[in-house]
Design an enzyme around this catalytic site. Structure first.
Site, PDB file in Angstrom:
ATOM      1  N   ARG A 241      47.557  43.015 104.251  1.00  0.00           N
ATOM      2  CA  ARG A 241      48.452  41.120 103.447  1.00  0.00           C
ATOM      3  C   ARG A 241      47.307  39.858 104.265  1.00  0.00           C
ATOM      4  O   ARG A 241      46.474  40.494 104.644  1.00  0.00           O
ATOM      5  CB  ARG A 241      49.391  40.997 104.797  1.00  0.00           C
ATOM      6  N   GLU A 269      49.037  31.677 100.108  1.00  0.00           N
ATOM      7  CA  GLU A 269      49.176  32.527  99.086  1.00  0.00           C
ATOM      8  C   GLU A 269      50.459  32.538  98.292  1.00  0.00           C
ATOM      9  O   GLU A 269      51.636  32.222  99.256  1.00  0.00           O
ATOM     10  CB  GLU A 269      49.413  34.608  99.065  1.00  0.00           C
ATOM     11  N   HIS A 288      48.291  39.782  94.209  1.00  0.00           N
ATOM     12  CA  HIS A 288      48.708  41.140  95.010  1.00  0.00           C
ATOM     13  C   HIS A 288      49.107  41.682  93.338  1.00  0.00           C
ATOM     14  O   HIS A 288      50.089  41.574  93.751  1.00  0.00           O
ATOM     15  CB  HIS A 288      49.588  40.002  95.191  1.00  0.00           C
TER      16      HIS A 288
END
Length: 325
Positions: A241, A269, A288
């Site tokens: 993450r 993000e 991602h």
């Protein structure tokens, strides 16, 4: 937060009826056998529930759902289980009401994420990003890019020795690399070190792969000290993450050119267009996508179906989340 495994085996629920909401219409056909008395309904529009939320006992949020999806919990008064489609539970841990069991999708993303890690390592070591930029300019850039680095013989430090870490190790083993595995706590019998040993282990790593969940203990663990301990030319690979790494420290170290990085996740993000990470030639960025593969839904709904059958039969669930893990 509900304790993982809060629902214990007991009287089967199928006779009483169970309502299940899932995020994909295609998931209905991927669940396998649905127990008697269980009704499965796709919930694809947050503003338009498929039926009365009362009676929904088992909910599967959207993949990578969080934030707004977590707010939906308040709309499900009879909820007993939240089954995630993601391996990470950071958007949900601490937000699930007492009495509700939170389960992640451990195992579902092992292959996809491991493939991304291997591809990202090879791309950076063999300098594919520079060659792709040269291709876009129609330049035959042999003199600029050769010779490249190579993977054989590299010392790979995997931080997060869970199921994805094992999948990464299995796929990198044919490249004749040397592994060091790190987990939250040491497992000496398995040759796994604890995170407290990272200051000693980092200086000997050519490639550092981050696969840890985002928790209070891992948030910001990749800081100035962590990065400074990595040797010159080392490659940092983040498939965990974004907030596991402190972005300012990461930008400063990468801007110096001392380290390289392959990042599937960032903080913030999505990464804003003006962010300096976009401009660094030693950084490979992907949006991602490590777990977003075509085989995701069949694998994910096999897990959901198995969990649903356990729940309807009053059996313990797997992949329950405790302390963010």
């Amino acid at each position: 937060m509900a304790e993982a495994g809060a629902r214990r085996p007991g009287r089967p629920l199928s006779s009483a009826g169970v309502k299940v909401w899932i995020p994909h219409p295609a998931g209905v056909g991927l669940l396998g056998e649905v127990p008697s008395g269980v009704t499965v309904e796709p919930w694809t529009d947050p503003a338009a529930p498929p039926s009365d939320p009362a009676g929904v006992r088992f909910w599967v949020p959207p993949f990578l759902g969080g934030g707004d999806a977590a707010a939906m919990l308040a709309r499900l008064p009879d909820l007993a289980v939240v089954q995630l489609l993601s391996a990470g539970a950071d958007a949900w841990a601490g937000h699930v009401p007492d009495g509700v069991t939170l389960c992640d999708a451990r195992g579902v993303h092992d292959a996809g994420t491991a493939e991304w890690v291997v591809a990202a390592i090879l791309a950076q070591l063999r300098n594919f990003p520079a060659m792709a930029r040269a291709q876009a300019r129609r330049e035959w850039a042999y003199a600029d890019v050769a010779p490249t680095d190579e993977l054989i013989g590299k010392r790979v430090l995997i931080v997060g020795a869970g199921s994805i870490g094992a999948a990464v190790q299995a796929r990198l083993a044919p490249f004749d690399v040397e592994f060091t595995l790190v987990a939250r706590t040491a497992r000496p019998a398995e040759g796994v070190h604890g995170t407290d040993e990272l200051p000693r282990l980092l200086p000997a790593a050519d490639v550092v792969v981050l696969l840890v969940p985002l928790t209070g203990a891992t948030r910001g663990m990749v800081d100035e000290t962590f990065l400074a301990a990595m040797p010159d030319g080392a490659l940092l690979v983040n498939a965990a993450r974004g907030p596991v790494a402190r972005t300012e420290a990461l930008v400063a170290e990468l801007a110096s050119g001392r380290l390289r990085a392959a990042l599937d996740v960032t903080d913030p993000e999505p990464l804003p267009a003006e962010h300096p990470l976009w401009e660094l030639p030693n950084v490979l960025l992907t949006p991602h996508v490590a777990g977003s593969v075509r085989g995701l839904l069949p694998r994910a709904y096999r897990l959901v179906g198995a969990q649903l059958r356990r729940f309807a039969a009053g059996e313990p669930l797997v992949n329950t989340v405790v302390d963010g893990y």
